[in-house]
Design an enzyme around this catalytic site. Sequence first.
Site, mmCIF file in Angstrom:
data_model
loop_
_atom_site.group_PDB
_atom_site.id
_atom_site.type_symbol
_atom_site.label_atom_id
_atom_site.label_comp_id
_atom_site.label_asym_id
_atom_site.label_seq_id
_atom_site.Cartn_x
_atom_site.Cartn_y
_atom_site.Cartn_z
ATOM 1 N N LYS A 1 0.641 -1.152 0.153
ATOM 2 C CA LYS A 1 -0.024 -0.282 -0.098
ATOM 3 C C LYS A 1 1.289 1.509 -0.573
ATOM 4 C CE LYS A 1 -3.529 -2.614 2.539
ATOM 5 N NZ LYS A 1 -2.921 -3.726 2.455
HETATM 6 O O1 NUP Z 1 -9.394 -3.626 2.062
HETATM 7 C C1 NUP Z 1 -7.991 -4.645 2.282
HETATM 8 N N1 NUP Z 1 -8.378 -5.537 2.720
HETATM 9 C C2 NUP Z 1 -7.608 -6.338 3.210
HETATM 10 O O2 NUP Z 1 -7.693 -6.927 4.532
HETATM 11 C C3 NUP Z 1 -6.878 -4.510 1.919
HETATM 12 C C4 NUP Z 1 -6.111 -5.688 1.530
HETATM 13 N N2 NUP Z 1 -4.572 -5.421 0.934
HETATM 14 N N3 NUP Z 1 -6.490 -6.179 2.530
HETATM 15 C C5 NUP Z 1 -4.901 -7.341 3.093
HETATM 16 O O3 NUP Z 1 -5.684 -8.756 2.849
HETATM 17 C C6 NUP Z 1 -5.161 -7.290 4.627
HETATM 18 O O4 NUP Z 1 -3.849 -6.547 4.525
HETATM 19 C C7 NUP Z 1 -4.354 -9.364 4.729
HETATM 20 O O5 NUP Z 1 -2.788 -8.554 4.165
HETATM 21 C C8 NUP Z 1 -5.308 -9.536 3.822
HETATM 22 C C9 NUP Z 1 -6.301 -9.820 4.369
HETATM 23 O O6 NUP Z 1 -6.576 -11.235 4.999
HETATM 24 P P1 NUP Z 1 -7.285 -13.117 5.565
HETATM 25 O O7 NUP Z 1 -8.190 -11.845 6.520
HETATM 26 O O8 NUP Z 1 -7.809 -13.295 4.541
HETATM 27 O O9 NUP Z 1 -6.442 -12.805 6.770
#
Ligand code: NUP
Length: 275
Positions: free
Chosen positions: A94
Amino acid sequence: MNFKEKLFKAALKNRSWLCVGLDPDISKLPSNIVKTPSGIEEFLKVVIDTTKDLVCAYKPNSAFYEQFGIDGIALLKSIISFVPADIPVILDAKRGDIGNTSKMYAAAAFDYLGADAITVNPYMGFDSIWPFLDYKDKGVIILCLTSNLSSSDFQKRQVIDIDNRQIPLYQVIARTALAWNKNDNVGLVVGATKPEELGELRKLVGDGIPILIPGVGAQGGDLEMSLKNGSNKDGQLAIINVSRSVLYASKESDYAAKSRENALALVSIMRSLLF
Ligand code: NUP
Protein backbone atom coordinates in the site's frame (compact mmCIF):
# COMPACT_ATOMS: atom_id res chain seq x y z
CA MET A 1 5.82 -11.71 -19.72
CA ASN A 2 3.93 -8.94 -17.94
CA PHE A 3 1.93 -9.26 -14.70
CA LYS A 4 -1.45 -9.66 -16.37
CA GLU A 5 -0.22 -12.31 -18.80
CA LYS A 6 1.45 -14.22 -15.96
CA LEU A 7 -1.71 -13.97 -13.87
CA PHE A 8 -3.92 -15.27 -16.70
CA LYS A 9 -1.52 -18.12 -17.42
CA ALA A 10 -1.37 -19.26 -13.80
CA ALA A 11 -5.15 -18.92 -13.35
CA LEU A 12 -5.91 -20.96 -16.47
CA LYS A 13 -3.26 -23.60 -15.74
CA ASN A 14 -4.44 -24.13 -12.16
CA ARG A 15 -8.13 -23.39 -12.92
CA SER A 16 -8.19 -21.02 -10.00
CA TRP A 17 -8.54 -17.34 -9.10
CA LEU A 18 -7.37 -18.00 -5.55
CA CYS A 19 -4.51 -15.86 -4.26
CA VAL A 20 -3.06 -17.20 -1.03
CA GLY A 21 -1.95 -14.43 1.33
CA LEU A 22 1.41 -15.11 2.99
CA ASP A 23 1.05 -13.17 6.26
CA PRO A 24 3.22 -14.77 8.96
CA ASP A 25 1.93 -14.23 12.51
CA ILE A 26 3.88 -15.94 15.28
CA SER A 27 0.83 -16.21 17.55
CA LYS A 28 -0.98 -18.29 14.93
CA LEU A 29 1.80 -20.64 13.79
CA PRO A 30 1.41 -24.41 14.22
CA SER A 31 2.87 -25.64 17.51
CA ASN A 32 5.72 -27.59 15.87
CA ILE A 33 7.09 -24.55 14.00
CA VAL A 34 10.03 -22.71 15.59
CA LYS A 35 8.94 -19.11 16.26
CA THR A 36 11.80 -17.41 14.42
CA PRO A 37 12.19 -16.02 10.88
CA SER A 38 13.87 -19.29 9.82
CA GLY A 39 11.03 -21.34 11.34
CA ILE A 40 8.55 -19.12 9.47
CA GLU A 41 10.51 -19.59 6.27
CA GLU A 42 10.15 -23.34 6.54
CA PHE A 43 6.40 -22.99 7.31
CA LEU A 44 5.70 -20.65 4.38
CA LYS A 45 7.69 -22.79 1.94
CA VAL A 46 5.66 -25.85 2.94
CA VAL A 47 2.41 -23.92 2.43
CA ILE A 48 3.60 -22.72 -0.99
CA ASP A 49 4.64 -26.25 -1.98
CA THR A 50 1.31 -27.65 -0.92
CA THR A 51 -0.85 -25.01 -2.65
CA LYS A 52 1.13 -24.07 -5.77
CA ASP A 53 -1.18 -26.04 -8.10
CA LEU A 54 -4.24 -24.33 -6.61
CA VAL A 55 -3.47 -20.62 -6.95
CA CYS A 56 -3.30 -17.82 -9.50
CA ALA A 57 -1.00 -15.71 -7.27
CA TYR A 58 0.53 -15.31 -3.83
CA LYS A 59 0.32 -12.11 -1.78
CA PRO A 60 2.82 -11.49 1.00
CA ASN A 61 1.88 -8.47 3.10
CA SER A 62 5.03 -6.47 3.82
CA ALA A 63 4.03 -5.57 7.42
CA PHE A 64 4.17 -9.18 8.54
CA TYR A 65 7.83 -9.31 7.44
CA GLU A 66 8.93 -5.80 8.47
CA GLN A 67 8.03 -6.67 12.10
CA PHE A 68 11.16 -8.86 12.16
CA GLY A 69 13.49 -6.07 11.01
CA ILE A 70 16.38 -6.96 8.75
CA ASP A 71 15.69 -10.71 9.07
CA GLY A 72 12.11 -10.08 7.98
CA ILE A 73 13.20 -8.32 4.79
CA ALA A 74 15.56 -11.22 4.02
CA LEU A 75 12.67 -13.61 4.69
CA LEU A 76 10.37 -11.66 2.34
CA LYS A 77 12.96 -11.73 -0.44
CA SER A 78 13.58 -15.43 0.05
CA ILE A 79 9.83 -16.26 0.03
CA ILE A 80 9.24 -14.22 -3.14
CA SER A 81 12.06 -16.03 -4.92
CA PHE A 82 10.77 -19.41 -3.68
CA VAL A 83 7.40 -18.90 -5.42
CA PRO A 84 7.52 -20.81 -8.73
CA ALA A 85 8.46 -18.50 -11.60
CA ASP A 86 5.13 -18.99 -13.39
CA ILE A 87 3.05 -17.76 -10.43
CA PRO A 88 2.86 -13.98 -9.90
CA VAL A 89 3.63 -12.42 -6.52
CA ILE A 90 1.62 -9.40 -5.41
CA LEU A 91 3.46 -7.44 -2.74
CA ASP A 92 0.83 -5.92 -0.45
CA ALA A 93 2.55 -2.76 0.79
CA LYS A 94 0.00 0.00 0.00
CA ARG A 95 2.75 2.41 -1.00
CA GLY A 96 2.49 5.99 -2.29
CA ASP A 97 4.48 9.17 -1.59
CA ILE A 98 5.90 12.16 -3.47
CA GLY A 99 7.23 10.96 -6.82
CA ASN A 100 10.86 11.01 -5.79
CA THR A 101 10.08 8.70 -2.86
CA SER A 102 7.62 6.45 -4.71
CA LYS A 103 10.41 5.79 -7.18
CA MET A 104 12.41 4.24 -4.33
CA TYR A 105 9.41 2.22 -3.11
CA ALA A 106 8.98 0.90 -6.67
CA ALA A 107 12.68 0.01 -6.92
CA ALA A 108 12.50 -1.84 -3.59
CA ALA A 109 9.41 -3.84 -4.59
CA PHE A 110 10.29 -4.64 -8.19
CA ASP A 111 14.09 -4.47 -8.55
CA TYR A 112 15.21 -5.64 -5.12
CA LEU A 113 12.40 -7.94 -3.94
CA GLY A 114 11.33 -9.13 -7.40
CA ALA A 115 7.56 -8.76 -6.91
CA ASP A 116 5.32 -8.89 -10.01
CA ALA A 117 2.77 -6.40 -8.66
CA ILE A 118 2.27 -4.06 -5.73
CA THR A 119 -0.69 -2.52 -3.92
CA VAL A 120 -0.62 1.29 -3.81
CA ASN A 121 -2.53 3.99 -1.98
CA PRO A 122 -3.86 6.65 -4.42
CA TYR A 123 -4.47 9.38 -1.82
CA MET A 124 -1.51 11.50 -3.01
CA GLY A 125 -2.54 11.43 -6.67
CA PHE A 126 -0.95 10.68 -10.02
CA ASP A 127 2.61 11.80 -9.35
CA SER A 128 2.75 9.38 -6.40
CA ILE A 129 1.62 6.45 -8.57
CA TRP A 130 3.39 7.01 -11.90
CA PRO A 131 6.78 5.71 -10.71
CA PHE A 132 5.03 2.33 -10.23
CA LEU A 133 3.01 2.56 -13.48
CA ASP A 134 6.24 3.29 -15.32
CA TYR A 135 7.29 -0.34 -14.76
CA LYS A 136 5.18 -1.48 -17.71
CA ASP A 137 5.49 -5.20 -16.94
CA LYS A 138 4.50 -4.85 -13.30
CA GLY A 139 0.98 -4.71 -11.86
CA VAL A 140 -0.10 -1.63 -9.88
CA ILE A 141 -3.12 -2.45 -7.77
CA ILE A 142 -4.83 0.64 -6.43
CA LEU A 143 -6.81 0.70 -3.17
CA CYS A 144 -10.36 1.58 -4.20
CA LEU A 145 -12.87 0.32 -1.62
CA THR A 146 -11.19 -1.58 1.20
CA SER A 147 -12.67 -4.43 3.25
CA ASN A 148 -12.44 -2.81 6.70
CA LEU A 149 -15.34 -1.23 8.58
CA SER A 150 -13.80 2.24 8.60
CA SER A 151 -13.43 2.30 4.81
CA SER A 152 -16.61 4.41 4.88
CA ASP A 153 -14.81 7.22 6.78
CA PHE A 154 -13.41 8.54 3.49
CA GLN A 155 -14.00 6.12 0.64
CA LYS A 156 -17.80 6.31 0.66
CA ARG A 157 -18.02 10.09 1.02
CA GLN A 158 -19.91 11.80 -1.79
CA VAL A 159 -17.64 14.11 -3.75
CA ILE A 160 -17.88 16.12 -6.96
CA ASP A 161 -16.03 14.50 -9.85
CA ILE A 162 -14.43 16.50 -12.71
CA ASP A 163 -17.63 16.24 -14.78
CA ASN A 164 -19.57 17.82 -11.90
CA ARG A 165 -21.29 14.57 -10.98
CA GLN A 166 -21.72 13.75 -7.31
CA ILE A 167 -20.40 10.23 -6.69
CA PRO A 168 -18.68 8.34 -3.86
CA LEU A 169 -14.93 8.84 -3.62
CA TYR A 170 -14.24 5.17 -4.38
CA GLN A 171 -15.93 5.62 -7.77
CA VAL A 172 -13.72 8.63 -8.50
CA ILE A 173 -10.74 6.37 -7.77
CA ALA A 174 -12.03 3.67 -10.13
CA ARG A 175 -12.65 6.17 -12.94
CA THR A 176 -9.22 7.72 -12.41
CA ALA A 177 -7.56 4.30 -12.34
CA LEU A 178 -8.98 3.66 -15.83
CA ALA A 179 -7.44 6.90 -17.04
CA TRP A 180 -4.08 5.83 -15.56
CA ASN A 181 -4.20 2.46 -17.34
CA LYS A 182 -2.14 3.50 -20.39
CA ASN A 183 0.26 0.53 -19.92
CA ASP A 184 -2.55 -1.96 -19.22
CA ASN A 185 -0.99 -2.62 -15.80
CA VAL A 186 -3.56 -1.17 -13.38
CA GLY A 187 -5.71 -3.17 -10.98
CA LEU A 188 -8.06 -2.28 -8.11
CA VAL A 189 -8.51 -3.50 -4.54
CA VAL A 190 -12.14 -3.97 -3.56
CA GLY A 191 -13.06 -5.82 -0.35
CA ALA A 192 -15.16 -9.00 -0.45
CA THR A 193 -17.14 -7.44 2.40
CA LYS A 194 -18.59 -4.90 -0.08
CA PRO A 195 -20.33 -7.21 -2.61
CA GLU A 196 -22.80 -4.68 -4.03
CA GLU A 197 -20.15 -2.05 -4.67
CA LEU A 198 -17.90 -4.75 -6.11
CA GLY A 199 -20.50 -5.50 -8.80
CA GLU A 200 -20.97 -1.81 -9.48
CA LEU A 201 -17.19 -1.30 -9.77
CA ARG A 202 -16.71 -4.24 -12.14
CA LYS A 203 -19.34 -2.66 -14.43
CA LEU A 204 -17.65 0.72 -14.13
CA VAL A 205 -14.12 -0.45 -15.03
CA GLY A 206 -15.10 -3.03 -17.67
CA ASP A 207 -13.60 -6.44 -18.36
CA GLY A 208 -9.86 -5.77 -18.58
CA ILE A 209 -8.93 -4.70 -15.04
CA PRO A 210 -7.89 -7.26 -12.40
CA ILE A 211 -9.69 -6.73 -9.11
CA LEU A 212 -7.92 -7.98 -5.99
CA ILE A 213 -10.61 -9.02 -3.53
CA PRO A 214 -9.46 -9.60 0.08
CA GLY A 215 -11.87 -10.37 2.89
CA VAL A 216 -13.09 -13.91 2.15
CA GLY A 217 -12.62 -16.19 5.17
CA ALA A 218 -11.51 -14.50 8.40
CA GLN A 219 -13.25 -11.19 7.55
CA GLY A 220 -16.54 -12.87 6.61
CA GLY A 221 -16.74 -12.00 2.88
CA ASP A 222 -18.73 -14.39 0.69
CA LEU A 223 -16.78 -16.30 -1.97
CA GLU A 224 -19.59 -16.98 -4.45
CA MET A 225 -20.87 -13.41 -4.27
CA SER A 226 -17.32 -12.08 -4.78
CA LEU A 227 -16.81 -14.26 -7.84
CA LYS A 228 -20.22 -13.40 -9.28
CA ASN A 229 -19.85 -9.66 -8.77
CA GLY A 230 -16.09 -9.26 -9.20
CA SER A 231 -15.43 -11.37 -12.31
CA ASN A 232 -15.53 -10.00 -15.83
CA LYS A 233 -17.94 -11.26 -18.49
CA ASP A 234 -15.73 -14.32 -19.07
CA GLY A 235 -15.59 -15.23 -15.38
CA GLN A 236 -12.04 -13.91 -15.01
CA LEU A 237 -9.87 -11.36 -13.21
CA ALA A 238 -11.49 -11.53 -9.75
CA ILE A 239 -8.41 -12.37 -7.67
CA ILE A 240 -9.76 -13.78 -4.42
CA ASN A 241 -7.19 -13.31 -1.65
CA VAL A 242 -7.41 -15.54 1.40
CA SER A 243 -4.68 -15.34 4.02
CA ARG A 244 -5.53 -16.56 7.53
CA SER A 245 -8.08 -19.22 6.70
CA VAL A 246 -5.64 -21.03 4.42
CA LEU A 247 -2.36 -20.36 6.27
CA TYR A 248 -3.59 -21.14 9.75
CA ALA A 249 -5.87 -24.06 8.95
CA SER A 250 -4.32 -26.09 11.77
CA LYS A 251 -2.27 -25.43 14.92
CA GLU A 252 -0.79 -28.92 14.65
CA SER A 253 1.82 -30.69 12.52
CA ASP A 254 -0.87 -31.61 9.96
CA TYR A 255 -0.94 -27.96 8.83
CA ALA A 256 0.20 -28.68 5.27
CA ALA A 257 -2.65 -31.09 4.58
CA LYS A 258 -5.18 -28.80 6.29
CA SER A 259 -4.02 -25.69 4.38
CA ARG A 260 -4.37 -27.61 1.15
CA GLU A 261 -7.80 -28.86 2.21
CA ASN A 262 -9.01 -25.31 2.89
CA ALA A 263 -7.53 -23.96 -0.34
CA LEU A 264 -9.02 -26.82 -2.33
CA ALA A 265 -12.48 -26.23 -0.83
CA LEU A 266 -12.37 -22.64 -2.16
CA VAL A 267 -10.92 -23.67 -5.52
CA SER A 268 -13.55 -26.40 -5.99
CA ILE A 269 -16.25 -23.74 -5.76
CA MET A 270 -14.34 -21.56 -8.24
CA ARG A 271 -13.94 -24.47 -10.66
CA SER A 272 -17.62 -25.36 -10.51
CA LEU A 273 -18.65 -21.74 -11.17
CA LEU A 274 -15.99 -20.43 -13.55
CA PHE A 275 -14.03 -23.19 -15.35
O1 NUP B 1 -9.12 -3.87 1.75
C1 NUP B 1 -8.22 -4.63 2.05
N1 NUP B 1 -8.42 -5.60 2.98
C2 NUP B 1 -7.45 -6.49 3.33
O2 NUP B 1 -7.71 -7.36 4.19
C3 NUP B 1 -6.96 -4.55 1.43
C4 NUP B 1 -5.96 -5.45 1.78
N2 NUP B 1 -4.80 -5.40 1.15
N3 NUP B 1 -6.20 -6.41 2.75
C5 NUP B 1 -5.12 -7.36 3.08
O3 NUP B 1 -5.52 -8.67 2.66
C6 NUP B 1 -4.79 -7.50 4.56
O4 NUP B 1 -3.83 -6.53 4.94
C7 NUP B 1 -4.27 -8.92 4.63
O5 NUP B 1 -2.92 -8.96 4.17
C8 NUP B 1 -5.13 -9.65 3.64
C9 NUP B 1 -6.40 -10.28 4.22
O6 NUP B 1 -6.08 -11.30 5.11
P1 NUP B 1 -7.15 -12.33 5.74
O7 NUP B 1 -8.26 -11.52 6.32
O8 NUP B 1 -7.62 -13.25 4.63
O9 NUP B 1 -6.34 -13.05 6.77
